[in-house]
Design a protein around this motif. Structure first.
Motif, short mmCIF file in Angstrom:
data_model
loop_
_atom_site.label_atom_id
_atom_site.label_comp_id
_atom_site.label_asym_id
_atom_site.label_seq_id
_atom_site.Cartn_x
_atom_site.Cartn_y
_atom_site.Cartn_z
N ILE A 91 9.96 -10.51 -8.45
CA ILE A 91 8.57 -10.93 -8.66
C ILE A 91 8.14 -11.91 -7.58
O ILE A 91 7.05 -11.81 -7.03
CB ILE A 91 8.41 -11.55 -10.07
CG1 ILE A 91 8.49 -10.45 -11.13
CG2 ILE A 91 7.10 -12.31 -10.19
CD1 ILE A 91 8.56 -10.95 -12.55
N VAL A 92 9.02 -12.85 -7.26
CA VAL A 92 8.69 -13.83 -6.22
C VAL A 92 8.50 -13.13 -4.88
O VAL A 92 7.54 -13.40 -4.16
CB VAL A 92 9.77 -14.93 -6.14
CG1 VAL A 92 9.60 -15.80 -4.90
CG2 VAL A 92 9.74 -15.79 -7.40
N ARG A 93 9.39 -12.20 -4.54
CA ARG A 93 9.27 -11.49 -3.25
C ARG A 93 8.00 -10.64 -3.18
O ARG A 93 7.35 -10.55 -2.15
CB ARG A 93 10.49 -10.62 -2.99
CG ARG A 93 11.65 -11.47 -2.57
CD ARG A 93 12.86 -10.69 -2.14
NE ARG A 93 13.96 -11.63 -2.09
CZ ARG A 93 14.13 -12.51 -1.12
NH1 ARG A 93 13.32 -12.53 -0.09
NH2 ARG A 93 15.12 -13.38 -1.17
N ILE A 94 7.65 -10.00 -4.29
CA ILE A 94 6.42 -9.20 -4.31
C ILE A 94 5.21 -10.11 -4.12
O ILE A 94 4.31 -9.79 -3.34
CB ILE A 94 6.32 -8.38 -5.61
CG1 ILE A 94 7.39 -7.28 -5.61
CG2 ILE A 94 4.92 -7.77 -5.77
CD1 ILE A 94 7.59 -6.60 -6.95
N ALA A 95 5.19 -11.25 -4.80
CA ALA A 95 4.06 -12.19 -4.65
C ALA A 95 3.94 -12.65 -3.20
O ALA A 95 2.84 -12.67 -2.64
CB ALA A 95 4.24 -13.38 -5.59
N ILE A 96 5.06 -13.01 -2.60
CA ILE A 96 5.04 -13.44 -1.19
C ILE A 96 4.52 -12.30 -0.31
O ILE A 96 3.69 -12.50 0.56
CB ILE A 96 6.45 -13.87 -0.73
CG1 ILE A 96 6.88 -15.15 -1.44
CG2 ILE A 96 6.51 -14.03 0.78
CD1 ILE A 96 8.36 -15.49 -1.28
N THR A 97 5.00 -11.10 -0.56
CA THR A 97 4.66 -9.94 0.24
C THR A 97 3.17 -9.62 0.22
O THR A 97 2.60 -9.25 1.24
CB THR A 97 5.47 -8.71 -0.25
OG1 THR A 97 6.85 -9.00 -0.08
CG2 THR A 97 5.13 -7.47 0.51
N VAL A 98 2.55 -9.76 -0.94
CA VAL A 98 1.12 -9.42 -1.04
C VAL A 98 0.23 -10.64 -0.87
O VAL A 98 -0.99 -10.55 -0.99
CB VAL A 98 0.80 -8.65 -2.35
CG1 VAL A 98 1.52 -7.32 -2.38
CG2 VAL A 98 1.09 -9.48 -3.57
#
Length: 169
Positions: A142-149
């Protein structure tokens, strides 16, 4: 292998993570949480190994390949990863590195839930940390997806500070 598979082909992303980045992130959280929960050294090592091997069954296009795995092999990447982990453990035994082999084999059993009824209380905690709805994998993902978008995101270390063992079990 990209963490978000084909997503960069369809959306402008502010950062691209690899499966390697994600795996190390989950292992880092496992190490931190294993210490916080005061798992035994063996339990903490198993949790870290489970984190390191949790995604080894992924295909190059990440979850996009799940349909093909299911269609042609009858299962998803988790099962494929457990299959690989057990073969890695077997190969390591031939090299006489029994400590690593043992941890890989135990981690694959705990991650998969094999022999669940014979698990110790600590084994069940490790299984839950890797396979529950709010697993270490999910937190890092979830953290990586948030950073990514480009969204605000929680600090994963702050999330795991809320974890504790119920009745010290």
């Amino acid at each position: 292998i990209r963490f978000l598979g084909t997503m960069p082909y369809f959306v402008n992303l502010s950062k691209i993570h690899s499966r390697y980045d994600h795996t190390l992130g989950v292992a880092y959280l496992a190490n931190e949480l294993g210490s916080k929960l005061k798992l035994s050294e063996k339990g903490k090592n198993i949790l870290i190994v489970a984190a390191l091997i949790h995604d080894i069954g992924h295909t190059p296009l990440s979850h996009v390949g799940e349909v093909l795995l299911r269609r042609y092999q009858g299962h998803y990447h988790e099962y494929q990863g457990i299959y690989y982990a057990r073969h890695i453990a077997k190969d390591l035994e031939y090299d006489k590195d029994l400590s690593v082999s043992k941890y890989v084999y135990l981690a694959s059993n705990i991650y998969s839930g094999t022999y669940f009824n014979s698990f110790s209380q600590e084994d069940k905690v490790i299984h839950d940390l890797m396979k529950s709805v709010i697993s270490l994998d999910v937190i890092d993902g979830i953290v990586r997806i948030a950073i990514t978008v480009g969204l605000d995101y929680p600090d994963p270390l702050e999330i795991i500070t809320g974890f504790s063992l119920k009745n010290n079990k």
